[in-house]
Design an enzyme around this catalytic site. Structure first.
Site, mmCIF file in Angstrom:
data_model
loop_
_atom_site.group_PDB
_atom_site.id
_atom_site.type_symbol
_atom_site.label_atom_id
_atom_site.label_comp_id
_atom_site.label_asym_id
_atom_site.label_seq_id
_atom_site.Cartn_x
_atom_site.Cartn_y
_atom_site.Cartn_z
ATOM 1 N N ILE A 12 10.184 -2.907 -18.520
ATOM 2 C CA ILE A 12 9.393 -2.605 -19.718
ATOM 3 C C ILE A 12 10.163 -1.642 -20.622
ATOM 4 C CG2 ILE A 12 7.110 -1.894 -20.568
ATOM 5 C CD1 ILE A 12 6.025 -2.474 -17.734
ATOM 6 N N PHE A 73 9.085 5.842 -18.456
ATOM 7 C CA PHE A 73 8.977 4.598 -17.683
ATOM 8 C C PHE A 73 9.607 4.745 -16.297
ATOM 9 C CE2 PHE A 73 9.470 2.823 -22.076
ATOM 10 C CZ PHE A 73 8.358 2.011 -22.123
ATOM 11 N N ALA A 75 9.604 5.276 -13.117
ATOM 12 C CA ALA A 75 8.812 5.455 -11.894
ATOM 13 C C ALA A 75 9.019 4.279 -10.942
ATOM 14 C CB ALA A 75 7.332 5.565 -12.259
ATOM 15 N N PHE A 76 8.628 4.479 -9.700
ATOM 16 C CA PHE A 76 8.617 3.358 -8.754
ATOM 17 C C PHE A 76 7.313 2.586 -8.947
ATOM 18 C CE2 PHE A 76 11.387 6.270 -5.976
ATOM 19 C CZ PHE A 76 12.546 5.732 -6.511
ATOM 20 N N TYR A 141 0.685 4.192 -4.987
ATOM 21 C CA TYR A 141 1.244 3.947 -6.319
ATOM 22 C C TYR A 141 0.244 4.368 -7.401
ATOM 23 C CZ TYR A 141 2.305 1.316 -10.520
ATOM 24 O OH TYR A 141 2.519 0.969 -11.830
ATOM 25 N N ARG A 276 -2.314 -9.196 0.697
ATOM 26 C CA ARG A 276 -1.360 -8.088 0.658
ATOM 27 C C ARG A 276 -2.172 -6.797 0.643
ATOM 28 N NH1 ARG A 276 2.487 -7.679 -4.605
ATOM 29 N NH2 ARG A 276 0.486 -7.175 -5.552
ATOM 30 N N ASP A 279 -4.420 -4.602 -2.558
ATOM 31 C CA ASP A 279 -4.701 -5.441 -3.726
ATOM 32 C C ASP A 279 -6.190 -5.516 -4.048
ATOM 33 O OD1 ASP A 279 -2.426 -6.464 -4.891
ATOM 34 O OD2 ASP A 279 -2.324 -8.231 -3.604
HETATM 35 N N1 UDP Z 1 0.871 -12.260 -5.610
HETATM 36 C C1 UDP Z 1 0.890 -13.404 -4.829
HETATM 37 N N2 UDP Z 1 2.094 -13.827 -4.340
HETATM 38 C C2 UDP Z 1 3.258 -13.191 -4.586
HETATM 39 C C3 UDP Z 1 3.234 -12.023 -5.400
HETATM 40 C C4 UDP Z 1 2.011 -11.583 -5.903
HETATM 41 O O1 UDP Z 1 -0.141 -14.022 -4.560
HETATM 42 O O2 UDP Z 1 4.305 -13.629 -4.092
HETATM 43 C C5 UDP Z 1 -0.413 -11.800 -6.163
HETATM 44 C C6 UDP Z 1 -0.760 -10.362 -5.805
HETATM 45 O O3 UDP Z 1 -1.434 -10.337 -4.553
HETATM 46 C C7 UDP Z 1 -1.662 -9.967 -6.973
HETATM 47 C C8 UDP Z 1 -1.092 -10.770 -8.149
HETATM 48 O O4 UDP Z 1 -0.318 -11.822 -7.570
HETATM 49 O O5 UDP Z 1 -2.975 -10.400 -6.750
HETATM 50 C C9 UDP Z 1 -0.205 -9.946 -9.058
HETATM 51 O O6 UDP Z 1 0.723 -9.243 -8.247
HETATM 52 P P1 UDP Z 1 1.953 -8.460 -8.853
HETATM 53 O O7 UDP Z 1 2.726 -7.888 -7.703
HETATM 54 O O8 UDP Z 1 2.690 -9.332 -9.804
HETATM 55 O O9 UDP Z 1 1.291 -7.304 -9.714
HETATM 56 P P2 UDP Z 1 0.235 -6.134 -9.334
HETATM 57 O O10 UDP Z 1 -1.112 -6.696 -9.687
HETATM 58 O O11 UDP Z 1 0.402 -5.784 -7.900
HETATM 59 O O12 UDP Z 1 0.638 -5.024 -10.246
#
Ligand code: UDP
Length: 324
Positions: A12, A73, A75-76, A141, A276, A279
């Site tokens: 970004i 910007f 950051a991790f 995060y 994951r 989420d």
């Molecule tokens: N996601 C997924 N498969 C992947 C990567 C991400 O299903 O290989 C899903 C993730 O669980 C979330 C959405 O896609 O619901 C967006 O994830 P991303 O990591 O892009 O962004 P975040 O929402 O974590 O900032």
């Protein structure tokens, strides 16, 4: 305006730097190149390699740049990694960020604009999400970003440093010159594009049993150039506080996959994997305040336009910045 962009070699940051330069501003990029790319730094910008950890180096860089505005910007950004290594996130995103806050205060900058995130909200009850919703991050995060927002609020109140925190929802898309090149890549759209190009054998959907219409997580994808526009408006505005940036529309993981299939013009393998950790099921922004207060007027709202720009960048830069 003279603008100091910490993290200007990242995704970004590089797109915003390009936009600021196109609008006639003078930019100094400060980046440790831990995750950023030297080739992502616009040649029209001054570049100083440095880490926010080193306060003296940072102060010298600001002496040189004499910025009126600072954008943070650096950051991790990975939710999953933050669940495995929380202190890495608190160290960089809070402790090191305090140095930037200190240097910006010492240099009397007119505005510090901070890249915050929708992850500060955690599980919310009301959609779309307004800034006033309770903030209960469900991963380190999001917590690290919220902590720094609070630090900025106190620094403003007690030391007069003006700031705007921009809570991005899901940044996506690319300009013609700059795009997303993370190692490893963890973000949905670039991963799907890799699957579409045969660079990975399939895209995994992380959970299909969420409480959403198709069972997959819903996110609000916002074009990186629309984010860039908001940063400049925030630098120019007197507003102090936090604003959401999103389209107000949500797309599920399955809808994003279908859009990439349409843009690529062919099918590719899709697998269902476990959820994951960390989420939330649904993150959708109410950005009314940013539109009203900043006059923000996003231009690239629809998902296909966003995905197409990411696809075009990857087609033009198949190896990304090719420096890893
Ligand atoms: N996601 C997924 N498969 C992947 C990567 C991400 O299903 O290989 C899903 C993730 O669980 C979330 C959405 O896609 O619901 C967006 O994830 P991303 O990591 O892009 O962004 P975040 O929402 O974590 O900032």
């Amino acid at each position: 305006m003279r603008i100091f962009v910490a993290g200007g070699a990242g995704y970004i940051g590089s797109c915003t730097t390009e936009y600021l330069l196109d609008q006639g501003h003078q930019v100094t990029v400060f980046d440790a190149l831990l995750n950023g790319h030297r080739a992502a730094v616009d040649p029209r910008a001054d570049f100083i390699q440095g880490n926010l950890e080193d306060l003296d180096g940072l102060q010298r860089a600001m002496d040189q740049a004499r910025p009126e505005g600072v954008i943070h910007f650096a950051a991790f950004i990975e939710v999953g990694e933050s669940m495995k290594d929380p202190l890495k996130y608190f160290n960089n995103n809070v402790a090191n960020a305090i140095h930037l806050c200190q240097a910006a205060t010492d240099h009397n900058v007119h505005k510090l604009v901070f890249s915050s995130t929708a992850a500060v909200y955690g599980m919310t009850e009301h959609f779309p999400i307004r800034e006033e919703e309770p903030k209960s991050p469900i991963n380190p995060y999001g917590e690290s970003k919220l902590m720094f927002e609070r630090i900025l609020a106190w620094q403003h109140q007690l030391k007069g440093l003006p700031y705007t925190a921009l809570r991005y929802f899901n940044a996506a898309g690319a300009t013609r010159l700059h795009g997303e090149d993370h190692h490893p890549e963890t973000h949905l759209i670039p991963l799907i594009i890799q699957a579409a190009r045969g660079e990975r054998k399939a895209i995994s959907i992380f959970g299909e049993d969420y409480d959403t219409p198709d069972g997959t997580c819903i996110r609000d994808y916002i074009h990186v150039l629309d984010l860039a526009q908001a940063h400049l408006l925030a630098l120019q505005s007197d507003f102090v506080g936090a604003l959401n940036l999103g389209t107000g529309g949500g797309s599920s993981v399955r809808q994003v996959i279908d859009t990439v299939k349409k843009v690529a013009g062919h099918d590719f393998p899709v697998e269902v994997a476990p959820r994951r950790p960390g989420d939330p099921a649904r993150l959708i922004a109410d950005s009314t305040a940013a539109r009203k207060i900043l006059g923000w007027n996003p231009q690239y709202q629809d998902l296909e336009t966003i995905v197409r720009s990411a696809w075009d960048w990857k087609q033009a830069h198949p190896l990304g910045y090719n420096d890893r």
